[in-house]
Motif scaffolding. Sequence first.
Motif, PDB file in Angstrom:
ATOM      1  N   ARG A 192       6.574   3.496  -5.575  1.00  0.00           N
ATOM      2  CA  ARG A 192       7.868   2.806  -5.489  1.00  0.00           C
ATOM      3  C   ARG A 192       7.760   1.403  -6.089  1.00  0.00           C
ATOM      4  N   GLY A 193       8.895   0.882  -6.503  1.00  0.00           N
ATOM      5  CA  GLY A 193       8.959  -0.502  -6.981  1.00  0.00           C
ATOM      6  C   GLY A 193       8.038  -0.750  -8.150  1.00  0.00           C
ATOM      7  N   GLY A 218       4.265   3.861 -11.635  1.00  0.00           N
ATOM      8  CA  GLY A 218       3.301   4.600 -12.448  1.00  0.00           C
ATOM      9  C   GLY A 218       1.920   4.685 -11.831  1.00  0.00           C
ATOM     10  N   ALA A 219       1.794   4.365 -10.550  1.00  0.00           N
ATOM     11  CA  ALA A 219       0.479   4.333  -9.900  1.00  0.00           C
ATOM     12  C   ALA A 219      -0.142   5.727  -9.824  1.00  0.00           C
ATOM     13  N   ALA A 269       0.835  -1.200   0.000  1.00  0.00           N
ATOM     14  CA  ALA A 269       0.000   0.000   0.000  1.00  0.00           C
ATOM     15  C   ALA A 269       0.873   1.254   0.000  1.00  0.00           C
ATOM     16  N   LEU A 270       1.893   1.263   0.838  1.00  0.00           N
ATOM     17  CA  LEU A 270       2.788   2.419   0.892  1.00  0.00           C
ATOM     18  C   LEU A 270       3.591   2.549  -0.394  1.00  0.00           C
ATOM     19  N   ASP A 271       3.999   1.418  -0.974  1.00  0.00           N
ATOM     20  CA  ASP A 271       4.702   1.462  -2.268  1.00  0.00           C
ATOM     21  C   ASP A 271       3.801   2.075  -3.332  1.00  0.00           C
ATOM     22  N   PHE A 272       2.525   1.707  -3.338  1.00  0.00           N
ATOM     23  CA  PHE A 272       1.572   2.261  -4.302  1.00  0.00           C
ATOM     24  C   PHE A 272       1.434   3.767  -4.087  1.00  0.00           C
TER      25      PHE A 272
END
Length: 148
Positions: free
Chosen positions: A53-54, A58-59, A46-49
């Motif tokens: 990140r990662g 492109g979210a 969720a935090l990556d989104f």
Amino acid sequence: MTAPAAQPVEVLLVEDDPGDELMTREAFEDNKIGNTLHVVRDGEEALDFLYRRGAHTGAPTPDLILLDLNLPKYDGRQVLERIKSDPDLAHIPVVVLTTSSAEEDILRSYRLHANAYVTKPVDLDQFIAAVRQIDEFFVTVVRLPTQR
């Protein structure tokens, strides 16, 4: 007089239970909700989104977050605290959608500035109705910020 066509809303579902994910997807499909549903399965993802990140570089910035509390890696409370303490994310409405009806979870979620707390119904029809009501309120009734 007809209402102007609403822009599709980007919804982030943070849910580790495949059954609850499926029921949420069904609620969106049954209600002919034209919003985009993005799904992540743990607090770290969720935090990556949210921070792009990662795998999520492109979210989009979500317009609404449906957040389970009981998640692997970072739990929903930690994710909620992070969202609401970040000036770039704090404006995003977060609906805690969880199986917990514990008073301490409800109180803590609101103290962390959740916008709503919904206990997941176990009945499929009631679950679909709850997701529809969340969507109708946050997408149709409430005016969301347009800045992304």
